[in-house]
Design an enzyme around this catalytic site. Structure first.
Site, short mmCIF file in Angstrom:
data_model
loop_
_atom_site.label_atom_id
_atom_site.label_comp_id
_atom_site.label_asym_id
_atom_site.label_seq_id
_atom_site.Cartn_x
_atom_site.Cartn_y
_atom_site.Cartn_z
CG MET A 25 -1.75 1.28 1.21
SD MET A 25 -3.25 1.00 2.83
CE MET A 25 -4.32 1.37 1.78
CB CYS A 26 1.66 3.10 -1.95
SG CYS A 26 2.35 5.57 -2.48
CG LEU A 27 -0.99 4.18 3.25
CD1 LEU A 27 -1.27 3.52 4.92
CD2 LEU A 27 -2.17 5.25 3.08
#
Length: 156
Positions: free
Chosen positions: A88-90
């Site tokens: 996940m790109c956070l």
């Protein structure tokens, strides 16, 4: 060891009063650094009625380094890789943006919020982001279909 104390404290807080739609357990009782998070898809999102397994791994030098967050359940989303890693790109988890004062609860709430409001400009799946921008109806159909197929009712 300060890191373990802080992690144990945050885990206790999350277990006693979990944020809406989020349940946290240790993946293995003997390992404080590896968590299973069960995240319900928010209402008014194509992920509603789905429960997603999210793996949260904490580095041994937490909180000075950010945790890594990945989906153990396949999800059709512009900010999550479409492979078995489910990364996940956070933004807040990037090493240059992470602050030791950040708490895991904020990370999880932000991740769940991202299900309701994807950020196509910060996408890891360009094709899905493009579809989200140009054909929202089709994006939501596919996301709902994947949710039905991969994320219904599996709470361990």
């Amino acid at each position: 060891m300060g890191s373990q104390k802080r992690i144990a404290k945050e885990l206790a807080e999350l277990t006693e009063s979990p944020p809406e739609g989020i349940t946290v357990r240790l993946a293995d009782e003997s390992n404080l650094y590896n968590w299973h998070v069960y995240m319900e898809g928010p209402e008014n999102s194509p992920y509603h009625k789905g429960t997603f397994l999210v793996n949260l791994n904490l580095p041994t030098n937490y909180p000075f380094k950010p945790p890594t967050v990945s989906f153990g359940t396949k999800i059709y989303h512009p900010n999550v890789t479409n492979d078995e890693k489910g990364s996940m790109c956070l933004g807040m988890l990037r090493p240059d943006e992470w602050k030791p004062s950040s708490k895991i609860v904020a990370v999880l709430q932000f991740a769940r919020q991202l299900l309701a409001e994807p950020m196509p400009d910060d996408a890891v799946e360009g094709r899905i982001a493009e579809q989200y921008r140009t054909d929202r109806k089709r994006y939501e159909e596919v996301a709902r279909e994947w949710t039905r197929k991969h994320a219904t009712g599996k709470k361990a």
